[in-house]
Design a protein around this motif. Structure first.
Motif, short mmCIF file in Angstrom:
data_model
loop_
_atom_site.label_atom_id
_atom_site.label_comp_id
_atom_site.label_asym_id
_atom_site.label_seq_id
_atom_site.Cartn_x
_atom_site.Cartn_y
_atom_site.Cartn_z
N UNK A 179 20.09 2.94 73.53
CA UNK A 179 18.93 3.36 74.33
C UNK A 179 17.87 4.02 73.46
N UNK A 180 18.29 4.97 72.64
CA UNK A 180 17.34 5.69 71.80
C UNK A 180 16.68 4.77 70.77
N UNK A 181 17.45 3.88 70.17
CA UNK A 181 16.88 2.94 69.19
C UNK A 181 15.87 2.01 69.85
N UNK A 182 16.13 1.62 71.08
CA UNK A 182 15.22 0.72 71.79
C UNK A 182 13.87 1.38 72.06
N UNK A 183 13.90 2.62 72.52
CA UNK A 183 12.66 3.31 72.90
C UNK A 183 12.01 4.11 71.79
N UNK A 184 12.80 4.52 70.81
CA UNK A 184 12.28 5.33 69.70
C UNK A 184 12.68 4.65 68.40
N UNK A 185 11.81 3.79 67.86
CA UNK A 185 12.16 2.99 66.67
C UNK A 185 12.56 3.82 65.45
N UNK A 186 12.13 5.07 65.41
CA UNK A 186 12.48 5.93 64.27
C UNK A 186 13.96 6.31 64.27
N UNK A 187 14.64 6.15 65.38
CA UNK A 187 16.07 6.48 65.46
C UNK A 187 16.87 5.33 64.86
N UNK A 188 17.71 5.65 63.88
CA UNK A 188 18.55 4.63 63.25
C UNK A 188 20.03 4.83 63.58
N UNK A 189 20.39 6.05 64.02
CA UNK A 189 21.80 6.32 64.31
C UNK A 189 21.92 7.55 65.19
N UNK A 190 23.01 7.59 65.96
CA UNK A 190 23.37 8.77 66.73
C UNK A 190 24.74 9.22 66.25
N UNK A 191 24.86 10.52 65.98
CA UNK A 191 26.15 11.07 65.52
C UNK A 191 26.57 12.23 66.40
N UNK A 192 27.87 12.35 66.57
CA UNK A 192 28.43 13.50 67.28
C UNK A 192 28.30 14.72 66.39
N UNK A 193 27.92 15.83 67.01
CA UNK A 193 27.78 17.07 66.25
C UNK A 193 28.82 18.07 66.71
#
Length: 193
Positions: A179-193
């Motif tokens: 979802x984030x990559x689709x709407x926000x092209x600057x996002x390349x990855x999501x990581x658990x924190x």
């Protein structure tokens, strides 16, 4: 008063719906008995000795059972505690004041130092999390906390029934990251924190 229960994707967690507001705003997670001391309700649930996490949402309480605990024995205890609490209209937090409602400062802390130049990107990320992700995660008995954005990586923490859920990695990688990559092209990855 009747308290409904719903299963969650996490087999160790159940979502309890008292049919009334639990938190007037925000959410609150209690991951230890010590943290639960801030809330008489959370503390009473931890006092069963069979719980490892209690989470308050807007209109629900998620409870995660300790490993090896049977819900057939724990569920009636939790329902009884919740009934006693809501029927007596006891305060949700110790002292009965609203100061316990906000998320503790350490839970709001960013994991990474953000670049001020990324403010627009961070705003887009937070808007998507608030409008698209949080409602879905709350439906599963949890919440999601934003922990930062750096070098194209978004750091998030799953809370409540969603923390420790067997499908949490899939939720982060396949759902939220896509979802984030689709709407926000600057996002390349999501990581658990």
């Amino acid at each position: 008063m009747f308290i409904e229960t719903e299963t969650t994707p996490n087999p160790a967690s159940l979502k309890f719906l008292p049919g009334r507001q639990v938190m007037p705003s925000g959410t609150r997670e209690f991951a230890t008995p010590e943290a639960a001391e801030a809330s008489p309700l959370a503390q009473a649930i931890f006092d069963t000795g069979e719980v490892v996490n209690v989470f308050f949402g807007a209109d629900f309480v998620s409870v995660t059972a300790a490993p090896g605990v049977s819900w057939s024995e724990l569920k009636p205890m939790v329902v009884s505690i919740l009934l006693d609490h809501f029927v007596s209209e006891a305060p949700l937090f110790a002292g009965g004041d609203a100061s316990g409602i906000s998320v503790p400062a350490e839970d709001e802390a960013l994991l990474v130092e953000e670049n001020p130049e990324n403010a627009d990107i961070v705003a887009q990320i937070n808007e998507l999390l608030e409008t698209r992700v949080r409602p879905a995660v709350a439906g599963d008995g949890g919440d999601i906390a934003y922990r930062g954005f750096k070098d194209g990586v978004v750091y998030l923490t799953l809370q409540g029934a969603c923390s420790g859920c067997p499908s949490s990695t899939a939720t982060l990688k396949n759902g939220i990251e896509g979802l984030l990559k689709h709407y926000v092209p600057e996002v390349v990855e999501v990581r658990a924190a």
